[in-house]
Design a protein around this motif. Structure first.
Motif, PDB file in Angstrom:
ATOM      1  N   LEU A 153       0.828  -1.172   0.000  1.00 59.82           N
ATOM      2  CA  LEU A 153       0.000   0.000   0.000  1.00 59.82           C
ATOM      3  C   LEU A 153       0.861   1.219   0.000  1.00 59.82           C
ATOM      4  O   LEU A 153       1.716   1.399   0.856  1.00 59.82           O
ATOM      5  N   GLU A 184      -0.354   5.249  -0.061  1.00 60.17           N
ATOM      6  CA  GLU A 184      -1.460   5.849   0.681  1.00 60.17           C
ATOM      7  C   GLU A 184      -2.802   5.444   0.069  1.00 60.17           C
ATOM      8  O   GLU A 184      -2.877   5.037  -1.081  1.00 60.17           O
ATOM      9  N   ASP A 226     -10.359  18.665  -1.170  1.00 57.30           N
ATOM     10  CA  ASP A 226      -8.948  18.787  -1.519  1.00 57.30           C
ATOM     11  C   ASP A 226      -8.530  17.463  -2.143  1.00 57.30           C
ATOM     12  O   ASP A 226      -8.454  16.450  -1.460  1.00 57.30           O
ATOM     13  N   HIS A 242      -5.987  15.884  -2.853  1.00 55.13           N
ATOM     14  CA  HIS A 242      -4.893  15.070  -2.308  1.00 55.13           C
ATOM     15  C   HIS A 242      -5.013  14.841  -0.811  1.00 55.13           C
ATOM     16  O   HIS A 242      -4.146  14.234  -0.202  1.00 55.13           O
ATOM     17  N   ASP A 243      -6.081  15.338  -0.190  1.00 61.46           N
ATOM     18  CA  ASP A 243      -6.273  15.082   1.235  1.00 61.46           C
ATOM     19  C   ASP A 243      -6.618  13.601   1.413  1.00 61.46           C
ATOM     20  O   ASP A 243      -7.511  13.090   0.751  1.00 61.46           O
ATOM     21  N   ARG A 244      -5.886  12.915   2.293  1.00 65.82           N
ATOM     22  CA  ARG A 244      -6.152  11.483   2.483  1.00 65.82           C
ATOM     23  C   ARG A 244      -7.395  11.226   3.312  1.00 65.82           C
ATOM     24  O   ARG A 244      -7.879  10.108   3.364  1.00 65.82           O
ATOM     25  N   GLU A 251      -9.546  27.374  -7.469  1.00 69.73           N
ATOM     26  CA  GLU A 251      -9.362  26.490  -6.306  1.00 69.73           C
ATOM     27  C   GLU A 251     -10.605  25.646  -6.049  1.00 69.73           C
ATOM     28  O   GLU A 251     -10.638  24.829  -5.139  1.00 69.73           O
ATOM     29  N   ILE A 270     -10.082  20.856 -10.727  1.00 66.07           N
ATOM     30  CA  ILE A 270      -8.790  21.501 -10.449  1.00 66.07           C
ATOM     31  C   ILE A 270      -7.615  20.542 -10.519  1.00 66.07           C
ATOM     32  O   ILE A 270      -6.607  20.719  -9.834  1.00 66.07           O
ATOM     33  N   HIS A 271      -7.767  19.496 -11.319  1.00 68.88           N
ATOM     34  CA  HIS A 271      -6.593  18.640 -11.577  1.00 68.88           C
ATOM     35  C   HIS A 271      -6.694  18.157 -13.008  1.00 68.88           C
ATOM     36  O   HIS A 271      -7.591  18.559 -13.750  1.00 68.88           O
TER      37      HIS A 271
END
Lengths: 390, 390
Positions: A209, A211, A222, A224-226, A317, A321-322
């Motif tokens: 694994l 993340e 967000d 990329h917020d886990r 934002e 946004i990716h």
């Protein structure tokens, strides 16, 4: 066995004697070129054949057995001890490297963009020409997968789906407490608890694994917020899983968004829109199309619905946004890019398609499949349904 | 909060304006200096304060919230789009970097030894002086742990001991088949099965897993072989576990060697000798002693017993063929080195002590504890007994 014809052509074209990598095998270019898995940095020279150089003896025996290199050597094979006594430890390494290259008649090398500066400066000082390969030739070669590599991704994706299923079951079985938080077996159902379930499932399926993302509410806004803490009913929960098969080292990647109970009207609209954006991307996905065109197809859907994208506002934002996607293989993020500037797609490219929308006021929605570009379009490697409400 | 006084002193001494890192946060120097965890490369400049630069907006919001940086910026803040149109994508990045450095009045930077060559060449071409920091100043600073960091290692070590206990229980409960292979619940007890037990236990204790070694017989004779296949009675089984706490990112490290049933006389002798070598190393472990002296203490024990070491023969492939230990922290292998050339030990250094003996004809034996150097000696952070036969 990878096809290094493109590397041979590159060396010919640039009139360079060899390609040099100095890295441990967590650097996928190193693993791909050397065929050897080692936790500490070593040097690989490709000059039509592959030659390995290790600082110490520790990996020597295993490298001779396991790597695909024609020759395997150690610093000691170039009189490292004597050189340390004569010139000190730092200069000794420079001289060992120069002798190693010289033993193959190599006066000029191309190196990956992230080749270590100290090594480059060392051998430059001894007269070797070192050019940072701005295109990342090995990385480009890695983008196009053999059938065997595609099977590795497919196998990792099956493990991924088992893990996603385990997470979805946990959500489906959850109760809702008075404060709206989810509970399971009388305990708070947290992001951490769902991640543990995912990770244990992956482990049982032979995957290690990186993340995992299980993000609810504002966390999910967000990309990329886990995620962390309690999960809530009525809010979108983004689950993004990108396991690596331990045996093959190839990754898979998939995202689903779930809601326990009824989502807000906005989340439902975003979900439908994101499904539509995903279909538009797949409609555009074929050999000869550019990664940018596939990304544009997604931006069109979102912008037509009046939502911001980085294409319409490069400081956005919220909104989309990716990028639309990326290659997947030994690295979870690799070439090709499905984003502005993304180049032409080729059969054998394994890519994600992952449109999404984000706003801290609403949460986040993302849906991601993994697919391989084929001669006449694509094959979706994902076998997991889309269902917002669990 | 790390103490960057040594970094300030280094910049003063070398008359350099700043320290620059270009890496993702799997590079521990980057994570340590930026205080930010991100999967894609970003740039950190330290000039007394910390400044971050991201290619895209993706991490921008989270970096502003989570990192310890005084300023967080994106390429777009330096007119990246316009520069791409004017100069092309590659030159645009060079110019963004130069403008970023210029905005802090930085004309010269020191960078880590493994700083990416392309970035260095880019900014050198625009007149910035770039020097590879051969000593790895940040890596050196990281070697000395704060009390908080030591607590992180200690916590990871508790998880490690739980995992070792789970593995030992599995071995102790094993049956022996007619061919000498171990079985458990009627199935072959393999290296893979024991690793799965270890890894699930670590996961349940909040640790992620790098590799784990469970190596038996000839596999165990190669110190870096992870092991595979059936485990056998009467042969030494090396179990080396080095988990990383997912929350803190700090590692632990421990090795034990087990034998189900009676080992050979040689293995028993090697085990006793290795326990003695370990005691000798600990006797030598104190502030002011060098890493080399601790390593020499181990070599003395083995050589006195007539066994080869790399000190007595730098091409040895059997005997004691690795170093005595290494620092442990954000990286599982970091400074200081307990090996030839290993420098002076200081309070706060967290190190392994791991003597071992290897021969394909015999197998391998290794015993490893983790300890912290204190003002008046050391504290062993390991709470797990030594017992060859299970």
């Amino acid at each position: 066995m990878p096809d290094f014809a493109k590397l041979d052509a590159f060396l010919d074209e640039t009139e360079t004697d060899g390609y040099l990598i100095d890295a441990d095998s967590t650097d996928s270019d190193q693993y791909y070129l050397s065929g050897f898995d080692a936790p500490d940095p070593f040097v690989t020279l490709y000059d039509g054949e592959t030659h390995l150089l290790f600082p110490r003896s520790l990996e020597f025996g295993r490298a001779k057995r396991e790597s695909r290199a024609e020759t395997v050597q150690r610093y000691v094979d170039f009189d490292h001890g004597e050189l340390v006594e004569e010139h000190g430890p730092d200069a000794a390494v420079s001289r060992v490297l120069a002798r190693f290259l010289d033993s193959y008649g190599v006066d000029s090398v191309a190196v990956p963009p992230r080749f270590p500066l100290r090594t480059a400066d060392r051998i430059r000082a001894l007269g070797v020409e070192v050019t940072a390969d701005t295109d990342g030739t090995i990385t480009e070669i890695r983008a196009t997968k053999t059938d065997e590599e595609i099977d590795h991704v497919r196998a990792a994706q099956r493990a991924n789906e088992a893990a996603m299923g385990a997470a979805a079951e946990l959500l489906a079985a959850a109760d809702v407490a008075d404060d709206g938080h989810l509970t399971h077996d009388g305990e708070a159902l947290t992001s951490e608890r769902v991640k543990e379930e995912i990770e244990v499932t992956l482990l049982r399926h032979g995957c290690s694994l990186d993340e995992t993302i299980v993000a609810c509410g504002a966390d999910a806004a967000d990309p990329h917020d886990r995620g962390s803490g309690p999960l809530s009913a009525g809010e979108p929960i983004i689950i993004d899983i990108f396991p690596r098969d331990k045996a093959t080292k190839y990754h898979a990647d998939m995202t689903r968004t779930f809601c326990v109970g009824e989502p807000s009207e906005t989340v439902r609209e975003w979900y439908d829109l994101t499904e539509r954006a995903k279909r538009a991307a797949f409609d555009a996905l074929e050999p000869g199309a550019t990664g940018e065109a596939v990304h544009d197809a997604v931006c069109d859907v979102y912008e037509d619905a009046g939502l911001p994208t980085l294409r319409s506002d490069d400081r956005a934002e919220t909104g989309f946004i990716h990028s639309t996607g990326h290659g997947v293989g030994l690295d979870v993020h690799e070439l090709p890019r499905l984003s502005p500037g993304g180049g032409e797609l080729e059969p054998g490219h394994v890519v994600t398609i992952e449109p999404g929308l984000y706003d801290p006021e609403v949460g986040g929605v993302r849906i991601e499949d993994i697919a391989v570009v084929t001669e006449d379009g694509y094959e979706n490697l994902t076998e997991y349904d889309e269902r917002l409400v669990v």
